[in-house]
Design a protein around this motif. Structure first.
Motif, short mmCIF file in Angstrom:
data_model
loop_
_atom_site.label_atom_id
_atom_site.label_comp_id
_atom_site.label_asym_id
_atom_site.label_seq_id
_atom_site.Cartn_x
_atom_site.Cartn_y
_atom_site.Cartn_z
N LYS A 222 32.91 39.75 65.77
CA LYS A 222 33.58 40.20 64.74
C LYS A 222 32.64 41.37 64.00
CE LYS A 222 36.68 36.92 62.91
NZ LYS A 222 36.97 35.93 61.71
N PHE A 223 31.38 41.39 64.31
CA PHE A 223 30.22 42.35 63.97
C PHE A 223 30.77 43.64 64.42
CE2 PHE A 223 25.86 43.87 63.22
CZ PHE A 223 25.89 43.52 61.67
N LYS A 224 31.38 44.62 63.55
CA LYS A 224 31.88 45.70 64.25
C LYS A 224 30.98 47.10 64.55
CE LYS A 224 35.59 44.92 61.23
NZ LYS A 224 36.57 45.49 60.05
N ASP A 225 31.43 48.05 65.09
CA ASP A 225 30.72 48.98 65.77
C ASP A 225 29.93 49.60 64.56
OD1 ASP A 225 31.42 48.26 68.32
OD2 ASP A 225 32.65 50.10 68.53
N ASP A 226 30.78 49.99 63.41
CA ASP A 226 30.10 50.53 62.33
C ASP A 226 28.97 49.72 61.64
OD1 ASP A 226 31.55 53.05 62.71
OD2 ASP A 226 33.09 52.37 61.22
N GLU A 227 29.35 48.50 61.60
CA GLU A 227 28.23 47.54 61.02
C GLU A 227 27.13 47.64 61.73
OE1 GLU A 227 30.89 44.24 58.88
OE2 GLU A 227 30.81 44.29 61.03
N ARG A 228 26.89 47.55 62.90
CA ARG A 228 25.88 47.62 63.95
C ARG A 228 25.09 49.15 63.63
NH1 ARG A 228 29.46 45.74 67.68
NH2 ARG A 228 29.29 47.20 68.97
N PHE A 229 25.94 50.15 63.48
CA PHE A 229 25.40 51.44 63.50
C PHE A 229 24.56 51.32 61.93
CE2 PHE A 229 25.90 55.50 61.24
CZ PHE A 229 24.93 56.31 62.08
N THR A 230 25.46 50.86 60.81
CA THR A 230 24.56 50.63 59.79
C THR A 230 23.09 50.03 59.59
OG1 THR A 230 26.91 50.75 58.50
CG2 THR A 230 25.10 49.87 57.14
N LEU A 231 23.20 48.98 60.45
CA LEU A 231 22.21 48.06 60.72
C LEU A 231 20.97 49.08 61.06
CD1 LEU A 231 20.28 45.76 61.29
CD2 LEU A 231 21.33 45.22 63.24
N TYR A 232 21.32 49.91 62.19
CA TYR A 232 20.20 50.93 62.85
C TYR A 232 19.97 51.84 61.76
CZ TYR A 232 18.71 54.90 65.46
OH TYR A 232 17.85 56.15 65.86
N VAL A 233 20.73 52.35 60.99
CA VAL A 233 20.39 53.56 60.01
C VAL A 233 19.56 52.62 58.96
CG1 VAL A 233 21.13 54.90 58.10
CG2 VAL A 233 22.28 54.74 60.23
N ASN A 234 19.66 51.59 58.53
CA ASN A 234 18.85 50.92 57.72
C ASN A 234 17.62 50.57 58.19
OD1 ASN A 234 19.94 50.16 55.03
ND2 ASN A 234 21.68 49.70 56.25
N ILE A 235 17.47 50.23 59.53
CA ILE A 235 16.09 50.14 60.09
C ILE A 235 15.16 51.53 59.95
CG2 ILE A 235 15.05 49.83 62.27
CD1 ILE A 235 17.19 47.99 63.07
N LEU A 236 16.00 52.62 60.19
CA LEU A 236 15.46 53.79 59.84
C LEU A 236 14.69 54.03 58.44
CD1 LEU A 236 17.88 56.43 61.84
CD2 LEU A 236 15.67 55.29 62.70
N THR A 237 15.77 53.65 57.64
CA THR A 237 15.21 53.71 56.22
C THR A 237 14.06 52.77 55.91
OG1 THR A 237 16.98 52.17 55.27
CG2 THR A 237 17.41 54.56 55.39
N GLU A 238 14.06 51.60 56.25
CA GLU A 238 13.37 50.41 56.09
C GLU A 238 11.93 50.91 56.57
OE1 GLU A 238 12.36 46.25 58.59
OE2 GLU A 238 14.53 46.54 57.86
N MET A 239 11.69 52.05 57.46
CA MET A 239 10.35 52.29 57.64
C MET A 239 9.73 53.25 56.82
SD MET A 239 9.93 50.92 60.95
CE MET A 239 11.28 49.70 60.45
N GLN A 240 10.45 53.58 55.72
CA GLN A 240 9.86 54.36 54.75
C GLN A 240 9.11 53.41 53.64
OE1 GLN A 240 9.42 57.34 54.80
NE2 GLN A 240 10.71 57.72 56.70
N ASP A 241 10.17 52.45 53.39
CA ASP A 241 9.85 51.23 52.29
C ASP A 241 10.81 50.15 52.27
OD1 ASP A 241 10.99 51.19 49.26
OD2 ASP A 241 11.20 53.17 50.34
N PRO A 242 10.57 49.17 51.90
CA PRO A 242 11.71 48.01 52.14
C PRO A 242 12.80 48.25 51.29
CG PRO A 242 9.38 47.00 51.75
CD PRO A 242 9.17 48.65 51.58
N HIS A 243 12.78 49.09 50.23
CA HIS A 243 13.93 49.18 49.30
C HIS A 243 14.74 50.27 49.37
CE1 HIS A 243 12.02 45.68 47.70
NE2 HIS A 243 10.89 46.29 47.70
#
Length: 731
Positions: A222-243
């Motif tokens: 059920k974990f949709k394509d867009d949800e997995r993409f959002t996960l990827y984008v948040n990994i990119l942002t998480e590299m800057q700082d946790p928040h």
């Protein structure tokens, strides 16, 4: 499951239209209509916004790429149950190229990881059905490593199959032992109970585990394509700082609801029946439109949703979030639910949408009877504020109301409970501080481009409360909670009690990504009414750091309590319990202090701490908490679990021994005598549901040993005749 957490520890501030002009970049995108184009637009906009506005943007280089690569594999397969070394080797070519991909507006790395993950998800599904078809025996000396960080990826499919065998065997063993324990208890309770053999219990355990993994894989699919993409984008942002994090349009709406504590809807909390996939009503929010209408009940199955008199939408097969979207809407509009009642009757229930307030979000007070008189208690779950409605509720105003109730009850002291409070509105922290110290500086805020500015309390009533004050914190108290605790500590206005706080000293602002794209792209997006393409979401961006008025930062170090008490979280997963354990956290530093004058209302901290330490060291429950923390630390270091029944039982007996001790101590706990303020009784008594919730809340508080020790500390403060002189000339 995919390890993705939208960190709630934040201080959101309203962002003005002027901010868009702050960013110097401009770029064109011919069209954002295809899914691929929209994803590229999201990544490009997010990364350029970070580079232009983050407090301390990290360079896009090979180090950044390598960290994204490692985090991506961990996020998609943290427990190393799906990917093999062969898969990882195929992906290794991207390890130092992700920064180049971002510059080239390419999603090749994400697409490759996603494709391999989906293929492995489908192929791994066969393991649990095949392996669980055969009985297990628990006499060998096999064991399983439970710490994924100590595991290598499986070398090939055969090795992966063996890993699944051990994992499933451990699950079955745990369930099998639970069933044996349950059966032994039933035999003791009833001499006529028909027992099952060990073979039958093992078979039942395998069947239960099989059902469990059926649900697990169902959720993963059920974990949709867009949800997995959002996960990827948040990994990119998480590299800057946790928040710093990305919110797609739907999640941004959920964030606004969480911050305001209210939304327009009907006030029915839903749940999905895992076995049948049906959407059920879990409960009705007291005072909500559903509660007032009266026909919708907990246990009803929702079958269709209609907007007024329009054609109903059959929701069979819908995700629960999609059903919620259909039910919520504008204030005053009607939604009609076709529901199946417990007796099988089908009924259409019309409900007009209105404001639904989530009462558990809001401040709430109680009165505790103690040997020095009544003591006030206020629980503040978060620093909430409704940024979208000027008439919405705010925590500073609500705390002022609760303080007045307690003053009217002639309390001898107040306990403000900020445990597990992850933060919220910065403005409300400043206003709230004024309730206790009057006018004066509360916190310093600094961007990376300007000198610090000082936010000052300007209360209408200069110092509403000047009596003994204890502020309770723990390792999950963060951000706004740390600002308030630090300010009261620097003013020597309150005694901070508990454990060292989370250590989040950064300020986030919510940036609309739609405002960051060029005008032509915005026109294309606005014209595209298909799906959600009219918006690309928002970015919660770290743009400032805050500092105590003494010049120090709470970043990483948090706030150290004046009186430390053993924390129930000691020994648990450190990554989730402190900024200092997050690899991308910004550094600690300090600036010049503000000009302020302490109240010196607490001038005997050492004496208070010594009295508390004597009580805590003699308290068997606090001693057990310390013992449990040491046990958890040992278990974390030795993370292998035996799959031998005899050895496994020995290990579980050790764990259960601590639990049994806790149960015995709980029975001996002297309960606090607690009541509600008189002003709350009319609201509490409006129906049986409200009465029951309140009774349970007071019962839970009355057993809380941390509140009990805070009461003792207030009593110690009262004995010293503490009184705050609010006319100390604070500036």
């Amino acid at each position: 499951m995919l390890r993705f957490m939208k960190n709630k520890i934040l201080i959101p501030l309203l962002i003005t239209a002027v901010l868009a002009a702050f960013f110097s970049f401009k770029y064109s995108q011919a069209s954002a209509r295809s899914s691929e184009d929209k994803r590229k637009l999201v990544v490009e906009t997010v990364m350029k916004t970070i580079q232009g506005g983050h407090y301390s943007a990290r360079p896009l280089d090979d180090t950044f790429s390598s960290r994204v690569y490692t985090r991506m594999l961990s996020a998609f397969d943290y427990e190393k149950q799906f990917l093999t070394k062969q898969d990882v080797n195929r992906l290794r070519k991207y390890q130092f190229d992700i920064d180049d991909e971002i510059r080239a507006n390419s999603l090749e790395f994400f697409d490759s990881v996603d494709a391999i993950y989906l293929r492995r998800l489908n192929s791994s599904e066969k393991y649990y059905t095949q392996i669980l078809a055969k009985p297990f025996t628990f006499t060998s000396n096999e064991s399983i490593q439970t710490n994924p960080e100590k595991l290598e990826y499986a070398s090939d499919e055969s090795d992966l199959s063996e890993r699944w065998r051990l994992l499933l065997k451990s699950r079955v063993l745990a369930k099998y032992m639970d069933l044996k324990t349950e059966q032994d208890k039933k035999v003791k309770d009833s001499a006529n109970y028909k027992t099952k053999s060990d073979v039958e219990l093992e078979a039942q355990a395998r069947e239960d585990v099989k059902k469990f993994y059926g649900r697990v894989f169902k959720q993963r699919h059920k974990f949709k394509d867009d949800e997995r993409f959002t996960l990827y984008v948040n990994i990119l942002t998480e590299m800057q700082d946790p928040h710093t994090s990305y919110f797609p349009p739907a999640e941004k709406k959920n964030f606004d609801v969480a911050m305001s504590g209210s939304f327009f809807g009907i006030g029915a909390q839903l749940k999905e029946d895992i076995e049948t996939n049906k959407i059920m009503v879990a409960s009705i929010v007291t005072g909500s439109p559903s509660w007032k209408q009266g026909e919708l009940k907990a246990g009803d199955e929702i079958q269709k949703v209609a907007q007024g008199d329009k054609t109903p939408v059959d929701i069979q097969g819908y995700e629960i979030d999609d059903v919620v979207k259909l039910i919520r809407g504008e204030k005053g509009t009607e939604v009609r639910l076709t529901v199946k009642k417990a007796d099988g009757a089908i009924k259409v229930v019309p409900i007009k949408r209105d404001v639904v307030q989530l009462e558990e979000t809001f401040a709430k007070s109680a009165i505790i009877k103690s040997k020095t008189g009544a003591i006030g208690y206020i629980r503040l779950p978060e620093f909430y504020a409704d940024f979208n409605h000027t008439s919405g509720r705010s925590c500073a105003a609500d705390i002022a109301i609760e303080v007045k109730k307690l003053k009217d009850a002639n309390v001898s002291g107040i306990i403000l409970d900020l445990r597990d409070n992850g933060g919220g509105s910065l403005g409300d922290v400043v206003d709230m501080s004024g309730l206790f110290v009057g006018k004066g500086p509360v916190v310093q805020v600094k961007t990376n481009r300007a000198a610090p500015s000082t936010l000052r309390a300007q209360p209408r009533d200069s110092g509403m409360y000047d009596g003994p004050l204890v502020i309770m914190v723990n390792q999950n108290s963060a951000s706004a909670s740390e600002i308030l605790a630090a300010a009261m500590q620097d003013y020597k206005r309150a005694v901070i009690v508990g454990a060292t706080t989370y250590g989040k000293g950064t300020v986030q602002k919510m940036v609309s990504l739609d405002d960051m794209v060029d005008p032509m792209t915005r026109l294309h997006m606005a014209a595209d009414t298909s799906s959600d393409n009219s918006s690309i979401g928002a970015l919660k961006l770290t743009m400032e750091k805050f500092y105590r008025i003494n010049g120090g930062s709470t970043q990483l170090k948090g706030v150290t309590p004046d009186i430390t008490i053993p924390d129930r979280f000691d020994g648990y997963d450190d990554e989730e319990l402190g900024e200092r354990n997050r690899k991308s956290a910004l550094a600690w530093d300090e600036i010049a202090p503000s000009t302020y004058k302490p109240t010196y209302s607490v001038n005997n901290i050492k004496e208070l701490a010594a009295l508390s330490a004597r009580r805590v060291s003699a308290d068997p429950t606090f001693n057990l908490i310390t013992e449990n923390a040491k046990f958890l630390k040992r278990k974390k270091e030795d993370s292998r679990v035996s799959l031998n029944e005899v050895q496994y039982k020995k290990e579980q007996d050790e764990i259960n021994a601590i639990s049994k001790k806790q149960e015995e101590l709980d029975k001996k706990t002297v309960l606090l005598e607690m009541t509600n303020p008189v002003a709350d009784m009319q609201t509490i008594s409006r129906d049986t549901s409200s009465v029951a919730k309140n009774t349970e809340w007071l019962k839970r508080l009355s057993k809380d040993i941390y509140i009990s020790e805070s009461v003792n500390i207030i009593n110690d403060m009262v004995k010293t005749g503490m009184k705050v002189n609010m006319g100390t000339g604070m500036r």
